[in-house]
Write a protein that holds these residues in place. Structure first.
Motif, PDB file in Angstrom:
ATOM      1  N   GLY A  50     154.090  33.343  50.997  1.00 23.76           N
ATOM      2  CA  GLY A  50     154.923  33.843  52.121  1.00 23.76           C
ATOM      3  C   GLY A  50     155.009  33.134  53.396  1.00 23.76           C
ATOM      4  N   THR A  51     154.334  32.231  53.554  1.00 25.67           N
ATOM      5  CA  THR A  51     154.323  31.320  54.636  1.00 25.67           C
ATOM      6  C   THR A  51     155.897  30.548  54.705  1.00 25.67           C
ATOM      7  N   LYS A  52     156.652  30.911  55.847  1.00 21.52           N
ATOM      8  CA  LYS A  52     157.881  30.002  56.138  1.00 21.52           C
ATOM      9  C   LYS A  52     157.406  28.609  56.493  1.00 21.52           C
ATOM     10  N   CYS A  53     157.999  27.499  55.967  1.00 17.35           N
ATOM     11  CA  CYS A  53     157.963  26.330  56.436  1.00 17.35           C
ATOM     12  C   CYS A  53     159.445  25.665  56.223  1.00 17.35           C
ATOM     13  N   GLY A  54     159.958  25.881  57.692  1.00 17.72           N
ATOM     14  CA  GLY A  54     161.178  25.415  57.629  1.00 17.72           C
ATOM     15  C   GLY A  54     162.083  26.539  57.256  1.00 17.72           C
ATOM     16  N   SER A  55     163.110  26.340  56.420  1.00 21.01           N
ATOM     17  CA  SER A  55     163.741  27.693  55.746  1.00 21.01           C
ATOM     18  C   SER A  55     163.099  27.865  54.433  1.00 21.01           C
ATOM     19  N   TYR A  56     162.265  27.079  53.923  1.00 22.63           N
ATOM     20  CA  TYR A  56     161.470  27.465  52.656  1.00 22.63           C
ATOM     21  C   TYR A  56     160.391  28.410  52.835  1.00 22.63           C
ATOM     22  N   THR A  57     160.214  29.434  51.782  1.00 16.81           N
ATOM     23  CA  THR A  57     159.025  30.257  51.658  1.00 16.81           C
ATOM     24  C   THR A  57     158.336  29.975  50.616  1.00 16.81           C
TER      25      THR A  57
ATOM     26  N   VAL B 296     155.017  19.312  50.070  1.00 13.11           N
ATOM     27  CA  VAL B 296     154.370  19.680  51.357  1.00 13.11           C
ATOM     28  C   VAL B 296     153.223  20.785  50.882  1.00 13.11           C
ATOM     29  N   VAL B 297     153.514  21.778  50.034  1.00 13.40           N
ATOM     30  CA  VAL B 297     152.586  22.741  49.681  1.00 13.40           C
ATOM     31  C   VAL B 297     151.624  22.252  48.655  1.00 13.40           C
ATOM     32  N   LEU B 298     152.004  21.196  47.806  1.00 16.15           N
ATOM     33  CA  LEU B 298     150.893  20.522  47.059  1.00 16.15           C
ATOM     34  C   LEU B 298     150.198  19.675  47.960  1.00 16.15           C
ATOM     35  N   VAL B 299     150.587  18.946  48.823  1.00 15.51           N
ATOM     36  CA  VAL B 299     149.553  18.027  49.626  1.00 15.51           C
ATOM     37  C   VAL B 299     148.736  19.066  50.391  1.00 15.51           C
ATOM     38  N   THR B 300     149.027  20.077  51.038  1.00 12.07           N
ATOM     39  CA  THR B 300     147.987  21.041  51.842  1.00 12.07           C
ATOM     40  C   THR B 300     147.269  21.585  50.898  1.00 12.07           C
TER      41      THR B 300
ATOM     42  N   PRO C 265     145.656  25.064  51.827  1.00 14.01           N
ATOM     43  CA  PRO C 265     146.737  25.729  51.289  1.00 14.01           C
ATOM     44  C   PRO C 265     147.651  26.723  52.068  1.00 14.01           C
ATOM     45  N   LEU C 266     148.878  26.569  52.176  1.00 17.36           N
ATOM     46  CA  LEU C 266     149.606  27.612  52.747  1.00 17.36           C
ATOM     47  C   LEU C 266     149.566  28.921  52.226  1.00 17.36           C
ATOM     48  N   ALA C 267     149.404  29.848  52.987  1.00 23.12           N
ATOM     49  CA  ALA C 267     149.493  31.192  52.288  1.00 23.12           C
ATOM     50  C   ALA C 267     150.825  31.653  51.659  1.00 23.12           C
TER      51      ALA C 267
ATOM     52  N   SER D 104     144.972  19.386  61.541  1.00 28.54           N
ATOM     53  CA  SER D 104     146.324  19.865  62.049  1.00 28.54           C
ATOM     54  C   SER D 104     146.825  21.044  61.850  1.00 28.54           C
ATOM     55  N   ASP D 105     147.309  21.706  62.450  1.00 31.49           N
ATOM     56  CA  ASP D 105     147.972  23.093  62.388  1.00 31.49           C
ATOM     57  C   ASP D 105     149.212  23.074  61.848  1.00 31.49           C
ATOM     58  N   ILE D 106     149.080  22.973  60.255  1.00 34.04           N
ATOM     59  CA  ILE D 106     150.169  22.811  59.481  1.00 34.04           C
ATOM     60  C   ILE D 106     151.173  24.178  59.591  1.00 34.04           C
ATOM     61  N   PRO D 107     150.701  25.491  59.450  1.00 31.75           N
ATOM     62  CA  PRO D 107     151.926  26.366  59.946  1.00 31.75           C
ATOM     63  C   PRO D 107     152.468  26.139  61.124  1.00 31.75           C
ATOM     64  N   CYS D 108     151.873  25.803  62.070  1.00 30.55           N
ATOM     65  CA  CYS D 108     152.595  25.627  63.316  1.00 30.55           C
ATOM     66  C   CYS D 108     153.639  24.575  62.986  1.00 30.55           C
ATOM     67  N   ALA D 109     153.450  23.367  62.570  1.00 32.08           N
ATOM     68  CA  ALA D 109     154.227  22.440  62.208  1.00 32.08           C
ATOM     69  C   ALA D 109     155.326  22.763  61.399  1.00 32.08           C
TER      70      ALA D 109
END
Length: 109
Positions: free
Chosen positions: A100-107, A86-90, A96-98, A64-69
């Protein structure tokens, strides 16, 4: 898992899949959003401890494209999921999410 939590997750999945809880006007993400919700929701929901995800969850995360989601997560969804989980799971699943990645309003820290 308590019945109430299952119902809440089920309703959330339906709304996300139908697009009602996603940011409008953005293209569909590649991968299996329905699969993410089905296999991984229990690992990212707000109540409960941080738990390593299952192999089935990781399989879906990897395709899946997690950053897009992440870009499609609304405030309503964030009330139901724990973004640190979410960060733990990825990360656990090798995607892993890089920082500074925005996930919703979370950075991601």
């Amino acid at each position: 898992m308590a019945t109430g939590s299952r119902i809440l997750i089920g309703l959330t999945m339906i709304l996300i899949i139908s697009g009602e809880l996603l940011v409008p006007g953005q293209a569909t993400c590649q991968g299996d959003i329905e699969g993410l919700m089905r296999e991984c929701a229990v690992y990212v929901q707000r109540p409960g401890p941080k738990v390593n995800p299952s192999a089935a969850c990781c399989k879906v995360v990897k395709r899946s494209d997690i950053p897009c989601a992440c870009g499609r997560i609304t405030a309503s969804v964030q009330k139901m999921i724990d973004m640190t989980k979410v960060v733990l799971v990825t990360s656990f699943c090798g995607r892993p999410l890089a920082h500074g990645t925005k996930c919703g309003s979370y950075t991601v820290p």
